[in-house]
Design an enzyme around this catalytic site. Structure first.
Site, PDB file in Angstrom:
ATOM      1  N   LYS A 114     -16.208  -9.495   7.568  1.00 13.37           N
ATOM      2  CA  LYS A 114     -15.291 -10.310   7.015  1.00 13.37           C
ATOM      3  C   LYS A 114     -15.824 -11.563   6.550  1.00 13.37           C
ATOM      4  O   LYS A 114     -15.204 -12.398   5.508  1.00 13.37           O
ATOM      5  CB  LYS A 114     -14.164 -10.783   8.155  1.00 13.37           C
ATOM      6  CG  LYS A 114     -13.283  -9.729   8.425  1.00 13.37           C
ATOM      7  CD  LYS A 114     -11.973  -9.377   7.320  1.00 13.37           C
ATOM      8  CE  LYS A 114     -11.328  -8.181   7.706  1.00 13.37           C
ATOM      9  NZ  LYS A 114     -10.438  -7.434   6.538  1.00 13.37           N
ATOM     10  N   GLU A 132       0.999  -1.162  -0.027  1.00 17.00           N
ATOM     11  CA  GLU A 132      -0.002   0.094   0.153  1.00 17.00           C
ATOM     12  C   GLU A 132       1.006   1.250  -0.010  1.00 17.00           C
ATOM     13  O   GLU A 132       0.417   2.339  -0.551  1.00 17.00           O
ATOM     14  CB  GLU A 132      -0.935  -0.029   1.167  1.00 17.00           C
ATOM     15  CG  GLU A 132      -1.965   1.055   1.111  1.00 17.00           C
ATOM     16  CD  GLU A 132      -3.185   0.862   2.176  1.00 17.00           C
ATOM     17  OE1 GLU A 132      -3.549  -0.217   2.366  1.00 17.00           O
ATOM     18  OE2 GLU A 132      -3.826   1.754   2.506  1.00 17.00           O
TER      19      GLU A 132
END
Lengths: 175, 573
Positions: free
Chosen positions: B356, B277
């Site tokens: 999730k 990232e």
């Protein structure tokens, strides 16, 4: 007082009109403030005679409200219907005064005359919706019936059937 | 400073906005079913009744305190009315407690017991309503709903979505989705906060405990577990350990005892996330394209963006979340190293998060047709399994994690708290941009628990503007301000739950208490401090993985394994 014919809303082709355009027109008039929700829904209810799902979703998007909130308001007020209503909305007052003066036989006579199925409030041909209301505030005329907001006082089963006969005759001659 | 009297004791006013707050600060516990300090005041449950001289019985939650008030919380009348209110609530409540998911963890049950409701005199007259079992995460049982509206305000006010609202009127009133459609059809992002705040079992999280046992008991499967950062500082609460006390070693022992083969740390994948990232971030800053970069670790936020702001999907980091990175690494890479075919590996994630469960089911996260993460269970579900297995958790010896995905740095650990992802990225961005070692790793500007924080950090004379967000209503605010050109950020971190993953809806139910969340956050920062390494780029196991398999950050293999794409999920009307 409006006559029956005036208060009957346009019937044909309504559902084919673009929902978003209709809603946009109403939003233009009332604004996008949250407080515009009820007037917009009232106008939509008048146009469609009920509040279709697409309309509610479109109103929610236009006012930046969640669909659940708009659904909540639409289901809270008795003036809104999520089911299609009939061309003629017949309200039978069953407040205390009307009740003791015999509103129930009047109600039953109406149901029988228009052929309403048990458990339904609108006839199959979508010509009539029959509702009971708690008090129309015209206790001196008990028992009271309104048809599309025109008031009929001191009703009896015979009288209301005569009125409905006339309505039916008009309808069939128009058709 | 004014004062007032609570049960005969003088109490100094300290800026409280309600009598409820004053009385609670004075150490008197008043019950509430429809009140939460993070949400607007509703005043419907009538549990917080108090007697104020000259006013009579009022609800403490919406009565502002006034100088000289004489408040009594425990009069005969207050007790009688409160008990009556409880009885009336229970008259409409499906009290099948023994089979209820929230049994033992239910405010209504606790109050009924505490206030001596031993009989409900009113007969239940309502018809049973159907249970909405359609959701990937949230299950609605309207028969248990007491109409407190906490879920309505949670979803509307904190998450800015409003999937649920009150519908119909009077005795017909229910909490409902729009058109009473299945929750699966709605804009629900699966954050689960509605269920976390529900005082009864009307909203619960889908339990997949049985599936976990089935996998563990299946001799053809090798069960591999990953544990998210925020789990270690919260699961102990289920076993009377204080919130924030890290118990990762015990957790590994417990899982091994239950029959799991390998236990890995999601923080390892968080370190890889940081590396991927940060690379992406620096490229974007230098090219000026797709700025700001939004983080993409939070699956509730990702679904929110896909549904409501698809025009910003290019701004989301293309990184998969740490959960999916680790799942992908295990199925695509580690399976080969172990010599076990991917389809015989069964990956279970232990997550503080309910979204999730949805993320793991996305079509894009599969290897050879099988999901990278086979099953997601929450902290709560695992705690229940540990209890079911008869394990005395606090007394367990500590066991180290398995390698290679058990080696972590502090940067990967703080992913579990709001601001943590930003801080971890900054720790690496600093070293890449300045080509110097970062000595002080603490970026205190991005720490804190406010729902929306922004700051500017100058690295190598380059100002980097950050926004750190928790609660999706705050993300909405950032996006709207961006759209209006009012704000210009480089990096925006979004976590849907209050306080970040530590406040996830899969955590022990006490996560609705902000002080408990603060303790958990402090626990993660302590772990960061205690570990020898604080920067993802220091992780030798991560470095080895790049060297042996992935190549370099942003390589083709890295993209195939660790990155993803997003889908516009905006409803057509």
């Amino acid at each position: 007082m409006t006559t029956l014919e005036q208060s009957v809303v346009r019937d044909e082709g309504l559902n084919t009109i673009n929902v978003d355009d209709n809603v946009a027109a109403a939003v233009k008039r009332y604004g996008t403030n949250q407080s515009a929700l009820i007037p917009i829904l009232q106008e939509m209810q008048e146009q469609y005679r009920y509040l279709p799902k697409d309309v509610l979703n479109s109103v929610a998007e236009a006012l930046q409200l969640s669909p659940a909130t708009v659904y909540g308001v639409a289901t809270f007020y008795a003036q809104f219907s999520l089911e299609p209503k009939g061309k003629y909305v017949i309200k039978v007052c069953d407040g205390t005064a009307c009740h003791v003066r015999g509103s129930l036989p009047v109600y039953e006579a109406i149901c029988e005359r228009v052929g309403l199925e048990k458990g339904k409030s609108t006839t199959k041909n979508r010509r009539y919706t029959i509702e009971t209301v708690s008090c129309l505030g015209a206790c001196g005329l008990a028992p009271v019936v309104t048809i599309n907001d025109k008031v009929y006082g001191q009703m009896t089963p015979q009288a209301i059937v005569m009125i409905l006969d006339m309505l039916e005759e008009e309808e069939t001659s128009h058709a | 400073m004014g004062w007032l009297m609570v049960n005969g004791k003088s109490v100094t006013l300290n800026g409280e906005t309600s009598v409820l707050e004053v009385v609670r600060n004075a150490g008197v516990d008043i019950p509430t079913l429809c009140h939460h300090p993070d949400l607007s005041v509703y005043g419907a449950c009538r549990m917080c009744l108090v007697d104020i001289d000259g006013r009579g019985i009022v609800a403490a939650c919406h009565t502002p305190p006034e100088e000289g008030m004489v408040i009594r919380t425990n009069t005969a009348m207050v007790r009688r009315l409160r008990k009556m209110a409880l009885e009336l609530i229970l008259a409409r409540h499906d009290g099948e407690c023994t089979t209820c998911d929230r049994s033992g963890n239910c405010k209504l049950q606790e109050y009924a017991h505490r206030f001596g409701v031993d009989d409900v005199r009113f007969e239940r007259t309502e018809e049973r309503l159907p249970i909405d079992n359609s959701g990937v995460t949230v299950i609605r049982d309207p028969n248990k709903c007491i109409l407190c509206g906490e879920c309505v305000r949670m979803c509307g006010e904190l998450q800015g979505i409003g999937v649920l609202d009150f519908a119909h009127r009077g005795s017909d009133m229910v909490v409902s989705t729009a058109f009473n459609q299945d929750i699966r059809e709605t804009d629900c992002v699966n954050c689960g906060q509605c269920a976390a705040i529900c005082p009864t079992g009307a909203l619960t999280i889908r339990s997949q405990i049985q599936e976990a046992w089935d996998a563990i008991n299946d001799s053809t499967k090798t069960v591999v577990v990953q544990i998210a950062p925020a789990v270690r500082v919260a699961i102990g609460e289920e076993f009377n350990l204080p919130p924030g006390q890290s118990s990762m070693g015990q957790l590994v022992t417990a899982l091994r005892t239950m029959g799991v083969s390998k236990v890995f740390d999601t923080s390892f994948a968080a370190d890889i996330t940081v590396i991927e990232e940060t690379k992406e971030f620096i490229e974007r800053v230098q090219s000026g394209q797709n700025i700001p970069q939004f983080t993409s670790c939070c699956p509730a936020w990702v679904k929110y963006a896909e549904q409501f702001y698809p025009e910003y999907l290019d701004n989301l980091s293309s990184c998969r979340s740490p959960q999916q990175m680790l799942g992908s690494l295990v199925k695509k890479h580690y399976s080969k190293e172990l010599g076990i075919p991917a389809q015989d590996l069964f990956m279970i994630s232990i997550m503080p998060c309910t979204a999730k469960k949805f993320e793991a089911q996305r079509d894009e996260f599969t290897t050879d047709g099988a999901p990278d993460v086979d099953l997601v269970i929450t902290t709560q579900e695992l705690a229940r399994m540990i209890k079911e297995a008869g394990i005395d958790y606090p007394s367990l010896e500590e066991t180290p994690l398995d390698q290679p995905f058990g080696f972590v740095t502090g940067a990967g650990i703080i992913f579990g708290v709001t601001g943590g992802v930003s801080e971890a990225v900054l720790r690496q961005a600093y070293e890449i941009l300045t080509e110097q070692e970062l000595k002080d790793v603490v970026f205190s500007d991005v720490r804190g628990y406010e729902g929306l924080r922004s700051c500017e950090i100058v690295i190598n004379e380059m100002p980097i503007r950050l926004a750190v967000v928790n609660g999706l209503a705050n993300a909405k605010k950032v996006l709207e301000d961006m759209r209006a050109g009012k704000v210009h950020y480089h990096l925006v971190e979004v976590m849907a739950c209050p306080g970040g993953c530590i406040g996830g809806a899969g955590q022990p139910i006490t996560n609705v208490n902000r002080h408990v969340r603060y303790e958990r956050g402090a626990g993660l920062y302590r772990d960061d401090k205690r570990l020898p390494m604080h920067k993802s780029q220091q992780n030798p196991a991560v470095a080895a993985l790049y060297e042996n398999w992935l190549g370099y950050p942003g390589s083709k293999t890295a993209h195939e394994t660790l990155h993803t794409t997003y889908t516009c999920r905006k409803k057509s009307n």
